[in-house]
Design a protein around this motif. Structure first.
Motif, PDB file in Angstrom:
ATOM      1  N   GLY A  44       0.794  -1.215   0.000  1.00 40.68           N
ATOM      2  CA  GLY A  44       0.000   0.000   0.000  1.00 40.68           C
ATOM      3  C   GLY A  44       0.833   1.273   0.000  1.00 40.68           C
TER       4      GLY A  44
ATOM      5  N   PHE B  14       0.560   5.304   1.081  1.00 43.14           N
ATOM      6  CA  PHE B  14      -0.237   6.174   1.945  1.00 43.14           C
ATOM      7  C   PHE B  14       0.337   7.590   1.964  1.00 43.14           C
ATOM      8  CE2 PHE B  14      -0.827   1.865   3.384  1.00 43.14           C
ATOM      9  CZ  PHE B  14      -2.176   1.785   3.691  1.00 43.14           C
TER      10      PHE B  14
ATOM     11  N   TYR C 171      -4.982   6.269   2.282  1.00 42.41           N
ATOM     12  CA  TYR C 171      -4.605   5.269   1.270  1.00 42.41           C
ATOM     13  C   TYR C 171      -4.786   5.835  -0.130  1.00 42.41           C
ATOM     14  CZ  TYR C 171      -4.791   0.945  -1.504  1.00 42.41           C
ATOM     15  OH  TYR C 171      -4.582  -0.032  -2.457  1.00 42.41           O
TER      16      TYR C 171
ATOM     17  N   GLU D 288      -1.812   1.242  -4.573  1.00 42.69           N
ATOM     18  CA  GLU D 288      -0.704   0.310  -4.404  1.00 42.69           C
ATOM     19  C   GLU D 288       0.561   0.852  -5.070  1.00 42.69           C
ATOM     20  OE1 GLU D 288      -0.831  -2.775  -2.619  1.00 42.69           O
ATOM     21  OE2 GLU D 288      -2.644  -1.719  -1.962  1.00 42.69           O
TER      22      GLU D 288
END
Length: 351
Positions: free
Chosen positions: A308, A310, A315, A318
């Motif tokens: 992930g 961030f 978020y 990916e």
């Protein structure tokens, strides 16, 4: 393509009847050079093919590519390497003159949407694929794909139905987010009926347990679309989708299909309704002939590491691990086999 090349070489007239439903030259990866003439013999490795899976939608809805897979065939033309691009990969999507799109940074599965608008509230999925190909090229460094295909998941189900199901090895227990044990859709909770919930479904769930099973079409398609509740989320789903493609290829080449004219014609009919193929100037029949030396045992599944991304706890999507840059260089230089020997962690389990 494997079926058409390896089994039906003598039935090209029959195949031509169905390839007309599948072939869409110049719509996905661009038109061949003016005046260019290509023969099947011109299809030589190394070859890169871009595959995109989409949900059934009419032309009033912007398409999204829920599955993005690249197939690399080396110069030896004796095997296939499959690797998936995460649908939520956070990338730069380039500008696209055909729609006046100025470019942005977003999840890669939205590239098709940004490139698909044709005016009047209508969308062209083939045009959207062109922007997806450019975006995947920016990630991998593959600037020109030799062929492209769009797979409609609704039609894909019909192909598996025509084959009488597919035998798959399920490598981890998976609970269905969408379906009940009998295949009916799980009801939505009252609070989520209007949307806005990540997991709106309630009630009994279909469960796929570890082991080898002959799955009905609805089971196979449901299984490979699950990502919620999996230890590695979409990365596990990518592996399951690759396993599904390999299992489908094995089923299509089985004696149960290729020696049964009725079943084979049903498979071809279903393919005509679910696949759109741009072979860069060559038809799907030509590609089948060129790839007839490849069998399903020569299909290698590759997993790309990542996680992930961030921003201050939010978020974004990916991101791939830095080491994938070395992998993509190996793809461009046609040395994936050697790369996998040095990096066995990239070799995905067949199931």
């Amino acid at each position: 393509m494997t079926v058409s090349g390896g089994v039906l070489v003598s039935g090209q007239a029959l195949l031509a009847r169905y390839s007309g439903k599948i072939d869409a030259p110049g719509t996905l990866i661009g038109d061949p050079a003016p005046g260019a003439t290509k023969e099947p013999a011109d299809i030589k490795g190394p070859i890169d093919i871009l595959l995109a899976g989409i949900d059934p939608r009419d032309d009033s809805q912007a398409p999204r590519s829920d599955s993005i897979i690249v197939a690399h065939i080396p110069a030896t033309m004796d095997q296939v390497f499959l690797f998936s691009i995460p649908r939520d990969l956070y990338v730069e999507i380039p500008a696209f003159d055909k729609t006046g799109f100025n470019g942005t940074t977003a999840k890669i599965n939205s590239a098709m949407s940004f490139g698909s608008a044709v005016g009047g509230g209508k969308h062209d999925v083939g045009q959207g694929f062109q922007l997806l190909a450019e975006t995947v090229g920016g990630v991998t460094g593959i600037r020109d794909f030799d062929a492209g295909a769009i797979i409609n998941f609704g039609g894909f189900k019909k192909i598996v139905e025509a084959m009488g199901g597919v035998t798959m090895t399920i490598d981890q227990t998976v609970k269905s987010e969408h379906l009940q044990p009998d295949g009916k859709t799980r009801p939505k909770s009252a609070g989520c009926a209007a949307g806005g919930c990540d997991h709106p479904y309630v009630g009994p769930q279909k469960i796929y347990k570890k082991g080898t099973y002959h799955l009905q079409a609805w089971e196979a398609l449901d299984y490979v679309r699950q990502r919620y509740g999996l230890p590695n989320g979409d990365y596990d789903r990518q592996r399951h989708q690759q396993q599904f493609i390999k299992a489908m290829a094995e089923q299509a080449m089985s004696k149960d299909v290729v020696t049964d004219p009725t079943k084979l014609l049903k498979v071809l009919d279903a393919a005509g309704g679910s696949l759109t193929f741009d072979g860069g100037g060559n038809s799907v029949v030509d590609w089948g002939m060129a790839l007839q030396g490849i069998n399903t045992g020569d299909m290698t599944l590759v997993k790309l590491p990542g996680g992930g991304l961030f921003d201050n706890g939010r978020y974004l999507g990916e991101q791939l691990s830095p080491s994938t840059g070395e992998f993509f260089q190996a793809v461009r230089e046609d040395r994936i086999g050697a790369f996998l020997l040095d990096h066995p962690e990239y070799a995905a389990a067949d199931g």
